[in-house]
Design a protein around this motif. Sequence first.
Motif, PDB file in Angstrom:
ATOM      1  N   GLU A 113      53.199  70.161  20.711  1.00  0.00           N
ATOM      2  CA  GLU A 113      52.397  70.694  21.796  1.00  0.00           C
ATOM      3  C   GLU A 113      52.203  72.194  21.639  1.00  0.00           C
ATOM      4  O   GLU A 113      51.117  72.724  21.857  1.00  0.00           O
ATOM      5  N   ALA A 116      49.669  72.871  19.099  1.00  0.00           N
ATOM      6  CA  ALA A 116      48.336  72.592  19.629  1.00  0.00           C
ATOM      7  C   ALA A 116      47.861  73.732  20.521  1.00  0.00           C
ATOM      8  O   ALA A 116      46.700  74.146  20.465  1.00  0.00           O
ATOM      9  N   GLN A 121      43.654  73.310  19.552  1.00  0.00           N
ATOM     10  CA  GLN A 121      43.258  71.932  19.265  1.00  0.00           C
ATOM     11  C   GLN A 121      44.084  70.972  20.107  1.00  0.00           C
ATOM     12  O   GLN A 121      45.261  71.213  20.338  1.00  0.00           O
ATOM     13  N   HIS A 122      43.492  69.880  20.495  1.00  0.00           N
ATOM     14  CA  HIS A 122      44.238  68.865  21.232  1.00  0.00           C
ATOM     15  C   HIS A 122      45.383  68.359  20.351  1.00  0.00           C
ATOM     16  O   HIS A 122      45.194  68.148  19.144  1.00  0.00           O
ATOM     17  N   TYR A 515      52.929  67.864  28.568  1.00  0.00           N
ATOM     18  CA  TYR A 515      51.849  66.895  28.370  1.00  0.00           C
ATOM     19  C   TYR A 515      52.154  65.922  27.232  1.00  0.00           C
ATOM     20  O   TYR A 515      52.020  64.714  27.368  1.00  0.00           O
ATOM     21  N   TRP A 516      52.607  66.454  26.094  1.00  0.00           N
ATOM     22  CA  TRP A 516      52.645  65.663  24.867  1.00  0.00           C
ATOM     23  C   TRP A 516      53.921  64.836  24.772  1.00  0.00           C
ATOM     24  O   TRP A 516      54.859  65.186  24.064  1.00  0.00           O
ATOM     25  N   GLU A 544      43.480  61.525  28.668  1.00  0.00           N
ATOM     26  CA  GLU A 544      42.770  62.576  27.932  1.00  0.00           C
ATOM     27  C   GLU A 544      42.581  63.795  28.828  1.00  0.00           C
ATOM     28  O   GLU A 544      42.270  63.659  30.014  1.00  0.00           O
ATOM     29  N   THR A 545      42.777  64.949  28.288  1.00  0.00           N
ATOM     30  CA  THR A 545      42.485  66.168  29.047  1.00  0.00           C
ATOM     31  C   THR A 545      42.388  67.337  28.087  1.00  0.00           C
ATOM     32  O   THR A 545      42.956  67.294  26.985  1.00  0.00           O
ATOM     33  N   ASP A 546      41.647  68.344  28.493  1.00  0.00           N
ATOM     34  CA  ASP A 546      41.594  69.568  27.700  1.00  0.00           C
ATOM     35  C   ASP A 546      42.692  70.532  28.095  1.00  0.00           C
ATOM     36  O   ASP A 546      43.062  71.412  27.336  1.00  0.00           O
ATOM     37  N   SER A 547      43.175  70.377  29.345  1.00  0.00           N
ATOM     38  CA  SER A 547      44.180  71.354  29.800  1.00  0.00           C
ATOM     39  C   SER A 547      45.564  70.772  29.596  1.00  0.00           C
ATOM     40  O   SER A 547      46.243  70.398  30.533  1.00  0.00           O
ATOM     41  N   PHE A 548      45.934  70.673  28.320  1.00  0.00           N
ATOM     42  CA  PHE A 548      47.227  70.091  27.988  1.00  0.00           C
ATOM     43  C   PHE A 548      48.339  71.123  27.968  1.00  0.00           C
ATOM     44  O   PHE A 548      49.497  70.798  27.813  1.00  0.00           O
TER      45      PHE A 548
END
Length: 957
Positions: A113, A116, A121-122, A515-516, A544-548
Amino acid sequence: MSDDTTPASDIPPHRYTAALAADIEQRWQDTWEDEHTFWAPNPAGPLADPDAVAATGDKLFVLDMFPYPSGAGLHVGHPLGYIGTDVYARYQRMQGRNVLYTMGFDAFGLPAEQYAVQTGQHPAITTDANIANMRRQLRRLGLSHDPRRSISTTDPEYYRWTQWIFTQIFNAWYDPEQRRARPISELESAFANGSRPTPDGRTWGDMSGAEQRRLLDDYRLAYVSEAPVNWCPGLGTVVANEEVTADGRSDRGNFPVFTRNMRQWMMRITAYADRLLEDLDLLDWSEAITTMQRNWIGRSEGARVDFASPAGPITVFTTRPDTLFGATFMVLAPEHPLVEALTTPDQADAVAEYRRAAAAASDLDRQDTSRDKTGVFTGSTATNPVNGAQVPVWIADYVLMGYGTGAIMAVPCGDQRDFEFARRFGLDIPAIQRPPDAWFADREVAPSLDTSTWPEAFVGDAPYVNSSNDSLSLNDMTSVRDGIATMNSWLSANGAGEATVNYKLRDWLFSRQRYWGEPFPIVYDSDSNPHTLPDEMLPVTLPETDSFSPRTFDPDDEFSEPESPLDRLSDWVEVTLDLGDGPRTYRRDTNVMPQWAGSCWYELRYLDPTNTDAFVDPAVEHYWMGPRTDIRPDHPGGVDLYVGGVEHAVLHLLYSRFWHKVLFDLGHVSSREPYARLFNQGYILANAFTDDRGIYVDATEVVEHDDGSFTHNGTRVTREWGKMGKSLRNAVSPDEMYDAYGADTLRLYEMAMGPLDASRPWETRDVVGMFRFLQRLWRTMVDEDTGELTVDDSTPDDETARLLHRTIDVVGTEMAALRFNTAIAKLVELVNHVTKSRQASGRTPRTVAETMVLMAAPLVPHLAEELWRRLGHVTSVAYCDFPTADPALLVDDEVEMPVQVNGKVRARVMVPADADDETIRAIVFADDGVQRAIDGADPADLRKVIVVPGRMVNLVL
RNA sequence: GCGGGCGUGGCGGAACUGGCAGACGCGCAGGAUUUAGGUUCCUGUUCUACGGAGUGUGGGUUCGAGUCCCACCGCCCGCACCA
C-alpha cells in the motif's frame, strides 16, 4: 565482473559461454512449462491424478517462506533459500519422491500500500506488476515449481477462504476442559439445555436475545473488544504487539506507537498459549527459534493474590507466593486504573507529576535497568492477607502495566528490584528466609537476619523465618517448592487468592485501518451486533476506489483517531442482505485484516489451489501434511521442510501455528502443526560504502586499491557491511548474473559459497569460479570447436571408477542433509580428475559422463538437461534415479596410513585395507621413513604403539 | 544483566562419532595460448630465520585436541525492571 559480450574470434564456437547458457536455460524452462514437468499429482480433488500418485514413492512437501512481491525486484540475496529448496526438491524427485514445491505471493499489506501511495498507482496494479516481474526473475532461475499451485493472497478466490477461515474462528470458542476449539453452537446448546451454567446463574431462556448474543460473543476466538491497543498515527492504523519494537515504535516505518483504548478485532491466541508452547517439543526447529517462541509466550506459574485497599481489592500476580510474609509494600504501575482512587489529597500533586513524567518518558528510557529506581507514595495502604499488616502502596515505573496485573506485592528481601526500591526509599526489609552461610561467605558478610548488612536480596531455597500466622506456618520449610504449594492452598482456602499461570503473550490485535487487505466477512445489524456472512456470500471483495490512502497523522499526534479508507465508501458500507430473517440493512465492517492473515494458511492452499468447494480437500491435506507416525509416534504432521529467515520467528510462525491448531480442532485438517521441520537460511551480506557525509554510494562504482582503500569517483569512501538491499545501495540483481554467466552459475555459486544456514558476504568476483567449473564439466563431453559429443563406451580406469563412486556416496549424503557446499566441492574434484585423465584420449567414458550429469542435475538443472539430451536420452533428467554408489568401489585394497611419532606425522605407509594390527606394525617398522623418524630405535623400546586400523599409527618414544 | 551461537590462510569456507588441519573456490605468483589485453588452460600458493610453528588467548584431559573440559578475550543474534 567478467564480460563475455566482447566478440572475440578466438572463443571456440561451442564453449559454454553466458550466451550459450542463456540459450540452454530458456529453452529448458520453456520445455518444463510446456511438458508440465513439475506438476505434482494430488490423490484427490481438482488436481487429482491418483495413478500418478500411486506410481511415486513417499510424498515430500518443500516450502519457502511466502515472499512479498517488492517493487524493487529481487537481488541475489533473495533467492538463496529458493535455490536451496529447489536443489533439495530436485534431488528428492530423483530419489523417487512425489515432491510438492511451488511459490506464491503475500501481496496484501502495508508495504504494497505504501508503495502504491508513493507511486500514485492503485495497489492492485502495482502488485500485479510486481508479481509479474518477480515471476519472471524466478522463472529465469529455473526453479522447479508446480505453476498450477502458485497463488496470491490478493486473489479474491484466495481471500475468499481467508475470510471463510475467519468465520470459522469467529464461530468457535475454546473449551478449556477439552483443551480445544469447538463450534460456538455447541456452547449455545450447553447454555440452553442447562448442562453449562451461565456466568450469572440465570437460565438461558431468561436472558434477552441481546444478552445471549453478548454472552456468546465473550467466548468467541475472534471478538471485538474495547481494550488498550497500539495506535500508530504515522501509519494511521493500530498494530499488533508483535509489530511493536522494543523501543516502542512500529516495526514498519519506525513511527511512535501509543497505547490507547480502542474498539478492535482481537484473536484469542492466549487460549492456545499452552498448546503453542508444549507442541514446540514436537517440532524439528532450531533451538534459537523455539526459544524465541517460548520467551514470547512467556509462561510463568504463580498465584494471584488480593490485597484489600480503600479503593477495593488490588490483585497482584507473583511467582513467589511463599514470600507473602515478607511483602511490606505494594507497587502499582503509574498507569494502573486504581491509582487515582488510592491517591490521597496530600499526595495528589506528587502522584500526578510522577505519572506525567512516566507517560512522557520513552519506553526506551523506562527500560534502562541501570538507572536508579524512582517512585511515589500514593498515601494509601493495603492489607497483606496473610498477616493483616497495613502496607504502603506506591507507584513506580519499574512495574509495567503490560505484564501480569500491573501491580506487585514487593518483597524486598527476596527480589532484587524490590530490594533496591526499599533501600532507595527507606522502606522496611524484614528477612523471611535464612540464607545459607555460603551465601554470606560469597558476599563477605557475616551471616545475619539483619538485612541492613545484606548487599542484595536473597533468591533461592532456604529455611523460612517470620512466616506464620494463626492458621499457617512456613517456618522451617526449606524448599521454595514446598513453600509455594503450602501458601497456594492456604490462599484458596481463605479466599485470598489462587494458584494461576500468567503469560506474556496477549491476544492478537487483528484489525487494521488500511485499504490493502482482506475485508472482514462481517456486517453489523442495527443494534451493532456483528454477523458473519454465510459461505455463499464470500468473498467480500475489496471495493474499487481511488482514495486508497489511509488517513495518516502527525506521527506524534497521540490523540488522533483512526479512519479506515473503507469508511469513506458509504455505497459499499451500507448493504441490504437477507441473512435468514428477510432483507435488512446492515453496515459492513470497514477494517481490513493484517498482512499476517494471508500467510497464516497459504501452505494449505498450495495443496489444492483450485478447489472451489473447500479451502483444501481433506484427503489432499492428509496426503501431503498428515502426521507421519511412521517417522515418530508423536509426529505432528505439517510441511516436511520449511525454509526461511529468522525474522519471522515470532510473528508469522506463531500466528500461523495458532490458525492451524484452530483448523485442526474444528476438524478441517489432520495435522496439528503447519511446519514439521523448519530450516533457517542465512542472509547474503554485502559491502556498502559511505562517503564523508555518511551517505551511501553505489557499491558497483567503488574502486578498491592495492593499499586496501576504496574510492568512489576519486574520493575516498568507507567500507561498511550489511544486508544486501536498496537502502545500502549494494544490491546485485540476479539479472546481472544471468547476463554475465547464466542462471546455473548463479545457482551453483550461491550454493557453493557456504552452508545454507550461514550468512555470508557476496563477492561478485568469486562467481567466475563456478562458471569455469561448468565450462570444464561441459568440456568433458562436448568438443568446444565442433560441438560433437566426446564420450565413448570405454571402461573407466580403476582410479576414476573409485573416485566416481566415492563422489556419488558423498554427494548423495550431503544433498540429503542440505550441505550443498560440500557436495559441490566433491563434484568439482571429480570433474577436475576427469578433465585430467581424459586429456590423453580426448574421450570420457559414457558411464562417467552420465553419472556426473545426474549428480549435477539438482544443482544445475538446465545444463544437466542439455547434456542428458545430447547424451542421447529423450526424457527429462528430473525424474531419473540419482546414482547409487557401488559399495565394492568404496573400499580400497590398499590405504595410505600416516605414521605419527609423538603425535606428529613423520611418515606414510601403504597397507592392505583389511590389515590387522600385527600386519600394520610389521609394515610400519619395515618402512625406511619410519626408521629414520624413530632414529632406528628398537620397536620393543617404544613406550607405546597405537594402531587405529584404516586411520593412522602413533609411535610414542 | 540473562539465554543462544560463533572465532580456522589475503578472502568465502572444508575437516564424519577426538585420528593426515587448510578440501573446494576466489585472489595472488609463474607458465601456455594470444600481436596485445581479456578469455581459457597448466603449475604453485598457511607461515617460516627451513630447525620448526600453527585453528582467538591461557590452562587441562588424552598416545593424539580445530573438535572434549575450565578460565578469559572478541564478535553476532535473541530477550530484557516479566513480578
